[in-house]
Design a protein around this motif. Structure first.
Motif, PDB file in Angstrom:
ATOM      1  N   LYS A 123       0.857  -1.699   0.127  1.00  0.00           N
ATOM      2  CA  LYS A 123      -0.207  -0.160  -0.092  1.00  0.00           C
ATOM      3  C   LYS A 123       0.500   1.319  -0.024  1.00  0.00           C
ATOM      4  N   ILE A 124       1.130   1.913  -1.460  1.00  0.00           N
ATOM      5  CA  ILE A 124       2.007   3.272  -1.654  1.00  0.00           C
ATOM      6  C   ILE A 124       1.348   4.232  -1.419  1.00  0.00           C
ATOM      7  N   PHE A 125       2.088   5.511  -0.222  1.00  0.00           N
ATOM      8  CA  PHE A 125       1.276   6.540  -0.317  1.00  0.00           C
ATOM      9  C   PHE A 125       1.988   7.775  -1.239  1.00  0.00           C
ATOM     10  N   PHE A 126       2.323   8.378  -1.732  1.00  0.00           N
ATOM     11  CA  PHE A 126       2.882   9.077  -2.884  1.00  0.00           C
ATOM     12  C   PHE A 126       2.672  10.588  -2.052  1.00  0.00           C
ATOM     13  N   ALA A 127       4.210  11.001  -2.043  1.00  0.00           N
ATOM     14  CA  ALA A 127       4.246  12.754  -1.609  1.00  0.00           C
ATOM     15  C   ALA A 127       4.896  13.144  -2.352  1.00  0.00           C
ATOM     16  N   GLY A 128       4.743  14.054  -3.466  1.00  0.00           N
ATOM     17  CA  GLY A 128       5.864  15.163  -4.109  1.00  0.00           C
ATOM     18  C   GLY A 128       5.216  16.214  -4.460  1.00  0.00           C
ATOM     19  N   GLU A 141       4.660   8.000  10.868  1.00  0.00           N
ATOM     20  CA  GLU A 141       4.894   6.183  12.209  1.00  0.00           C
ATOM     21  C   GLU A 141       5.148   4.973  11.966  1.00  0.00           C
ATOM     22  N   GLY A 142       5.796   4.490  12.987  1.00  0.00           N
ATOM     23  CA  GLY A 142       5.184   3.257  12.651  1.00  0.00           C
ATOM     24  C   GLY A 142       6.271   2.569  13.715  1.00  0.00           C
ATOM     25  N   GLU A 143       6.254   1.059  14.622  1.00  0.00           N
ATOM     26  CA  GLU A 143       6.979   0.416  15.304  1.00  0.00           C
ATOM     27  C   GLU A 143       7.925  -0.108  14.406  1.00  0.00           C
ATOM     28  N   GLY A 144       9.582   0.708  14.273  1.00  0.00           N
ATOM     29  CA  GLY A 144      10.856   0.057  13.777  1.00  0.00           C
ATOM     30  C   GLY A 144      10.076   0.219  12.574  1.00  0.00           C
ATOM     31  N   ARG A 145       9.245   0.426  11.875  1.00  0.00           N
ATOM     32  CA  ARG A 145       9.205   0.482  10.180  1.00  0.00           C
ATOM     33  C   ARG A 145       7.710   1.218   9.953  1.00  0.00           C
ATOM     34  N   LEU A 146       7.348   1.916   9.299  1.00  0.00           N
ATOM     35  CA  LEU A 146       6.440   2.657   8.141  1.00  0.00           C
ATOM     36  C   LEU A 146       4.585   1.889   8.696  1.00  0.00           C
ATOM     37  N   GLU A 147       4.179   3.027   9.543  1.00  0.00           N
ATOM     38  CA  GLU A 147       2.690   1.866  10.141  1.00  0.00           C
ATOM     39  C   GLU A 147       1.598   2.805   9.258  1.00  0.00           C
ATOM     40  N   TYR A 148       1.552   4.364   9.219  1.00  0.00           N
ATOM     41  CA  TYR A 148       1.022   5.309   8.974  1.00  0.00           C
ATOM     42  C   TYR A 148       1.722   6.618   8.540  1.00  0.00           C
ATOM     43  N   VAL A 149       1.071   6.868   7.624  1.00  0.00           N
ATOM     44  CA  VAL A 149       1.403   8.653   7.029  1.00  0.00           C
ATOM     45  C   VAL A 149       0.155   9.698   8.137  1.00  0.00           C
ATOM     46  N   THR A 150       0.661  11.282   8.003  1.00  0.00           N
ATOM     47  CA  THR A 150      -0.173  11.542   7.989  1.00  0.00           C
ATOM     48  C   THR A 150       0.637  13.978   6.938  1.00  0.00           C
ATOM     49  N   ALA A 158      -3.106   4.882   7.545  1.00  0.00           N
ATOM     50  CA  ALA A 158      -2.076   3.324   7.827  1.00  0.00           C
ATOM     51  C   ALA A 158      -1.619   3.229   5.817  1.00  0.00           C
ATOM     52  N   CYS A 159      -0.692   2.772   6.234  1.00  0.00           N
ATOM     53  CA  CYS A 159       0.502   2.242   4.621  1.00  0.00           C
ATOM     54  C   CYS A 159       1.565   1.589   5.102  1.00  0.00           C
ATOM     55  N   ASP A 160       2.288   0.928   4.190  1.00  0.00           N
ATOM     56  CA  ASP A 160       3.427   0.542   4.708  1.00  0.00           C
ATOM     57  C   ASP A 160       4.428   1.004   4.042  1.00  0.00           C
ATOM     58  N   ALA A 161       4.263   1.554   2.803  1.00  0.00           N
ATOM     59  CA  ALA A 161       5.117   2.645   2.035  1.00  0.00           C
ATOM     60  C   ALA A 161       5.428   3.899   1.969  1.00  0.00           C
ATOM     61  N   LEU A 162       5.949   4.736   1.596  1.00  0.00           N
ATOM     62  CA  LEU A 162       5.280   6.498   1.727  1.00  0.00           C
ATOM     63  C   LEU A 162       7.003   6.580   0.593  1.00  0.00           C
ATOM     64  N   CYS A 163       6.856   6.964  -0.573  1.00  0.00           N
ATOM     65  CA  CYS A 163       7.269   7.301  -1.701  1.00  0.00           C
ATOM     66  C   CYS A 163       7.188   8.613  -1.685  1.00  0.00           C
ATOM     67  N   VAL A 164       8.587   9.923  -1.355  1.00  0.00           N
ATOM     68  CA  VAL A 164       8.452  11.054  -1.974  1.00  0.00           C
ATOM     69  C   VAL A 164       9.564  11.368  -2.913  1.00  0.00           C
ATOM     70  N   GLY A 165       8.710  12.907  -3.184  1.00  0.00           N
ATOM     71  CA  GLY A 165       9.280  13.108  -4.314  1.00  0.00           C
ATOM     72  C   GLY A 165       9.039  14.543  -4.490  1.00  0.00           C
ATOM     73  N   TYR A 166      10.353  15.741  -3.858  1.00  0.00           N
ATOM     74  CA  TYR A 166       9.480  16.715  -4.241  1.00  0.00           C
ATOM     75  C   TYR A 166      10.403  18.204  -4.678  1.00  0.00           C
ATOM     76  N   GLY A 167      10.939  16.908  -5.648  1.00  0.00           N
ATOM     77  CA  GLY A 167      12.363  17.548  -6.884  1.00  0.00           C
ATOM     78  C   GLY A 167      13.291  17.031  -6.428  1.00  0.00           C
ATOM     79  N   PHE A 168      15.282  18.366  -7.133  1.00  0.00           N
ATOM     80  CA  PHE A 168      15.839  17.118  -7.591  1.00  0.00           C
ATOM     81  C   PHE A 168      16.936  18.385  -6.509  1.00  0.00           C
ATOM     82  N   PHE A 169      18.273  18.162  -6.226  1.00  0.00           N
ATOM     83  CA  PHE A 169      18.825  18.648  -6.728  1.00  0.00           C
ATOM     84  C   PHE A 169      20.099  18.859  -7.549  1.00  0.00           C
TER      85      PHE A 169
END
Ligand SMILES: Cc1cc2nc3c(=O)[nH]c(=O)nc-3n(C[C@H](O)[C@H](O)[C@H](O)COP(=O)(O)OP(=O)(O)OC[C@H]3O[C@@H](n4cnc5c(N)ncnc54)[C@H](O)[C@@H]3O)c2cc1C
Ligand SMILES: Cc1cc2nc3c(=O)[nH]c(=O)nc-3n(C[C@H](O)[C@H](O)[C@H](O)COP(=O)(O)OP(=O)(O)OC[C@H]3O[C@@H](n4cnc5c(N)ncnc54)[C@H](O)[C@@H]3O)c2cc1C
Lengths: 403, 478
Positions: free
Chosen positions: B154-159, B234-243, B262-273
């Motif tokens: 369950k992938i959440f994508f923020a960017g 957030e999560g115990e030892g690994r990702l469980e929730y995103v806010t 709830a999710c088990d992967a968060l993909c973060v893409g706010y651009g590049f350096f």
């Protein structure tokens, strides 16, 4: 470790304009300047310190942080005469005094400065080098510095990590190191507590000697004019340049030095390792990284650009390191840096008040991390005692001429 | 150290920009050496499937892959030397110094140098960003593209930015279970949308791509929301929730609008350096542009920098996409060929025309896009006092904040806190610390300078560098 230094100086007051006048004006915020400011303020002296960049950003914050209580290797040659040996012994005695200051410095400043006395190893690769090592051992013992020579199985048992085919080593239990990124700022912090005004981004541009005025000196900075009774030139590599403005020719030279730092590895190397015949200082820090240097050059650049690093200095320096500690082979180099090192032509400090320009003082010393605080303390004693009651060593004289 | 001599042109970076430069220059008779640290050429977008993968059907990998293959075919010439698995460590005295596992250290001389090192994901420090399960978009893309592994169920994508849309659509297209996409920028204002439309010439393909991406999301019923930003993981030892929360114009989260899922992967893409290390080592002049990733190298229309014979092309000069990267590479190749008298200036100009036109159109469009997705300063304010800013040395915001009260110098913060001293040498935290300094001392971030550039650009084993033939005697200073 850093907790203590939190808010060590106020960025805001540092950037205010300097006061129009003061008793003592120190030019340069390296270890010499900051420690002198501290010792003077402790005696109640009115001190202003100006630094054209930030505190501790030049040699005092770029050096390797090693104590050089042992004789520096560039001073040693095969077949030394007795007078040469006696001269070196007198230096070792000074270094032993500096060691005593470092013993108590964390207590004095009430701070963790990363001071460790974990001993120093000096390795010899050849029999000729072994001869020099034995001379050195003899001089040091005569001057009261403990030292031991180890060869063969004894050496291999004592330092199993060293290349087993080295000719031998000396071990100086007194040798150690401290964190150069903390010592200068801590002195500054303690000095500021005692009323010293620090001004950064504030460089001395010119100095004039005044006559018939309340103050003896007029120092023009990029942030206005400061008049002072006494001036201390503690400008490190730029000491000579600044002194030349008043016609003083100091016996000094400059050199860019190269330093390497690696990724961290499990801690095993307690003592600093040096080479008696080649350029190497190597130690494992308490962050578990290895700092490797020893006097390889970097390339001069026009100020304010920092001296740049030279590839051959890295590859040559690391080859010496591997010769001595082959097990570092797969450790990764992560960064190099360089600093400008100021040395004197006779390796003695330049310390005291000029006879030609009374009121003008100089504080400069080649192994300035090791000896800086101690010579600053000596100068402070001289400056706060009644005129003529404290004498500084003759061979440190500001106006001396060196061939 | 071995020497590789006789190169007219050395190109660092085997992505679209670097390959295109090498292709054009070599077609005009220049002796070219093309260096890349990866095992295969292709860079970010034409990323090749790793060795051991069966490549029966090129098409399944999409048109980018085919475009990349064509470009790589163009440099199959005897006057091009390709050095892969070769990392550039520094540039000194007109030589590029590289390391290779078997070949050791090699120094390449050059008459002209093109630096095309690409860009890397902008790191964003928010509470929980170091938890396993939180990944940058680039890392997820590599994983899915080259290894065909999905980072989660369950992938959440923020960017933010057009690539955020492209990335998430690609992931969905490859079967990765993305369930929500948020974009920090507000829904395009009429002004911004009109500006974009007016610059559409030469960019229809991109618009078409964007429409396609959008429809992929729609078809997969993945909600795409403008004006929301990641707040915490957030999560115990690994990702469980995103806010996540609504963002104001400056990308500051608006209190009271938080949503926790709830999710088990968060993909973060706010651009590049842009990777600027090599440009800084050779002392190129820089300017500041947050949308290009902060400090960006100054160059002319051919890619020439302020340093004689050094050219800059591609994402390393600010991310403008692979079409623009190819055009930049071609133009630099032409200019160098003309400087070396392989073609006349007239020939240069006539061949350059279509590329220059393409680049102008791309740049106009890109700057309109940038206005639309203007990076907000709030991106630097998400961390709380316990959030790690420097991952390599585990230095938190709480440890850095008080030091910034005493100084506005990145190097002093580094010296006292150790932030930026680890393996990545500040690539990931320096900009963040600079932004904290700018915020605290009320000055523009462009006035906070970087730490001094030093080699090696990438970590390298001591054993690979050590050279016993270098003797210090000739260096003795005393
Ligand atoms: C790479 C390297 C490694 C070293 N390793 C060791 C070691 O392991 N052990 C050891 O004992 N010593 C070592 N040294 C030597 C030691 O670092 C120096 O001797 C010592 O730090 C000198 O301190 P300082 O205060 O005199 O100089 P600095 O620290 O250089 O301070 C002088 C200050 O004066 C400022 N300044 C200059 N001109 C002006 C002006 N006109 N107005 C205002 N300010 C000005 C400068 O900006 C600078 O901050 C090393 C040196 C280097 C460069
Ligand atoms: C993570 C990421 C994902 C992207 N995904 C997409 C996408 O899905 N769709 C899209 O349209 N665009 C995408 N882009 C943008 C597009 O890929 C770029 O515009 C294009 O690849 C830029 O080409 P380039 O040649 O400038 O850089 P790159 O393609 O990044 O190539 C640079 C090359 O330089 C090499 N290099 C860098 N430093 C050194 C060194 N010191 N020594 C040796 N080699 C070195 C690298 O290994 C790399 O191969 C992405 C960009 C990034 C950063």
């Amino acid at each position: 470790m850093s907790e203590f230094l939190v808010g060590y100086l106020s960025n805001q007051s540092n950037h205010e304009d300097p006061p129009r006048e003061c008793d003592v004006l120190i030019i340069g915020g390296g270890l010499l300047g900051t420690s002198l400011a501290y010792y003077l303020a402790k005696e109640g002296t009115d001190v202003t310190l100006i630094e054209r960049e930030e505190i501790n950003r030049e040699a005092s914050g770029t050096n390797a942080g090693s104590f050089h209580f042992q004789i520096a290797l560039h001073q040693l040659t095969p077949n030394m005469t007795n007078s040469e040996k006696e001269r070196l012994a007198s230096e070792v005695r000074l270094q032993v005094d500096a060691a005593k200051l470092w013993d108590n410095l964390e207590q004095e400043l009430d701070a963790d400065l990363g001071v460790h006395f974990d001993g120093g190893i000096m390795v010899a690769e050849t029999e000729e080098e072994m001869g020099v090592l034995r001379d050195k051992d003899e001089i040091e013992k005569s001057a009261g510095l403990e030292s031991h020579i180890l060869t063969g199985d004894e050496m291999r048992a004592f330092a199993p990590y060293l290349a087993p085919d080295l000719a031998g080593i000396s071990f100086c239990p007194r040798e150690g190191h401290a964190n150069p990124l903390l010592v200068g700022p801590t002195y500054a912090y303690r000095a500021a507590e005692r009323g010293v005004r620090f001004r950064t981004d504030c460089g001395a541009e010119s100095i004039e000697v005044l006559t018939g005025e309340k103050h003896r000196f007029k120092v023009t900075t990029n942030k206005g004019v400061i008049k002072a009774n006494r001036v201390v030139n503690a400008a490190g590599a730029w000491t000579g340049e600044l002194a030349a403005q008043l016609g003083l020719k100091l016996p000094m030279g400059l050199s860019g030095l190269h330093v390497n730092v690696t990724e961290p590895r499990e801690y095993f190397l307690k003592s600093m390792v040096q080479h008696i015949g080649r350029r190497l200082t190597l130690k494992q820090t308490h962050n578990n990284t290895f700092i490797i240097g020893g006097g390889w050059p970097s390339r001069p650049e026009p100020y304010p650009k920092r001296y740049s690093n030279i590839w051959n200095s890295t590859s040559g320096n690391l080859a010496v390191a591997l010769r001595v500690l082959p097990m570092l082979k797969d450790v990764k180099l992560i960064r190099t840096w360089s600093g400008v090192w100021a040395y004197t032509l006779d390796f003695k400090p330049i310390l005291g008040e000029s006879e030609r320009i009374p009121g003008y003082h100089v504080a400069m010393v080649p192994t300035g991390f090791t000896l800086g605080p101690m010579v600053a303390q000596m100068l402070s004693e001289y400056m706060t005692a009644p005129k003529g009651s404290v004498k500084l060593p003759e061979e440190f004289r500001v106006d001396r001429e060196v061939a | 150290m071995k020497s590789v001599t006789g190169n007219d042109l050395v190109v660092i970076g085997g992505g679209p920009a670097g390959i295109a430069a090498a292709a054009t220059a070599s077609s005009l008779g220049l002796r070219v050496a093309l260096i890349d640290e990866r095992v295969t050429l292709g860079g970010q977008i034409f990323k090749r499937v790793g060795p051991g993968f069966d490549l029966r059907e090129r098409k399944s990998l999409g048109k980018d892959y085919a475009r990349g293959s064509d470009l790589i075919d163009e440099i199959d010439r005897p006057n091009v030397t390709v050095l892969t698995s070769t990392t550039v460590l520094t540039i000194e005295d007109g030589k590029v110094i590289t390391s290779h596992a078997e070949e050791g250290i090699r120094a390449l001389d050059y008459r002209f140098l093109i630096i095309a090192p690409g860009a890397y994901d902008r790191p964003v420090a928010f509470p929980g960003w170091t938890l396993p399960g939180v990944m940058t978009a680039g890392a997820v893309q590599t994983m899915v593209k080259t290894q065909r592994i999905s980072p989660g169920k369950k992938i959440f994508f923020a960017g933010s930015g057009p690539l955020a849309l492209a990335f998430s659509a690609q992931l969905i297209g490859l079967g990765a279970p993305v369930f929500r996409v948020i974009e920090s920028a507000p829904f395009p204002s009429p002004v911004n949308a009109l500006r974009l439309l007016s610059r559409i010439g030469g960019n229809l393909d991109l618009i078409r791509d964007a429409a396609k991406y959008r429809s992929v999301l729609l078809k997969a019923r993945v909600p795409f929301k403008y004006g929301r930003i990641i707040v915490k993981a957030e999560g115990e030892g690994r990702l469980e929730y995103v806010t996540h929360a609504k963002a104001d114009r400056e990308w500051n989260p608006i209190p009271g609008t938080e949503v926790r899922e709830a999710c088990d992967a968060l993909c973060v893409g706010y651009g590049f350096f842009p990777s600027h290390e090599l440009f800084r080592l050779v002392d190129c002049a820089f300017e500041y542009d947050e949308n290009r990733g902060g400090f960006s190298v100054i160059k002319d229309e051919w890619g020439a920098t302020s340093v004689d014979s050094v050219f800059a092309v591609g994402d390393g000069t600010g991310v403008t996409g692979s079409y623009s990267a190819v055009a930049q590479g071609r133009l630099a190749g032409l200019q160098i060929a003309s400087r070396l008298k392989k073609i006349t200036e007239e020939e240069r100009d006539s061949t350059a025309k279509p590329y220059a036109r393409e680049l102008r159109a791309r740049n106009r469009f890109q700057s309109a896009l940038n206005k639309m997705f203007d990076v907000g300063a709030g991106i630097y304010r998400l961390a709380d006092s316990k959030t790690v800013i420097c991952r390599c040395e585990s230095v938190t915001r709480g440890a850095i904040d008080p030091i910034i009260d005493s100084t506005d110098d990145v190097s002093v913060v580094k010296g006292i806190s150790r932030a930026g001293m680890g393996l990545c040498q500040g690539r990931n935290c320096q900009r963040h610390i600079a932004a904290m300094i700018a915020d605290r001392h009320q000055k523009p971030i462009s006035s906070v300078s970087f730490q001094t550039p030093r080699f090696p650009v990438k970590p390298v084993e001591i054993g690979a560098i050590a050279d016993d033939s270098v003797r210090e005697e000739k260096y003795f200073i005393t």
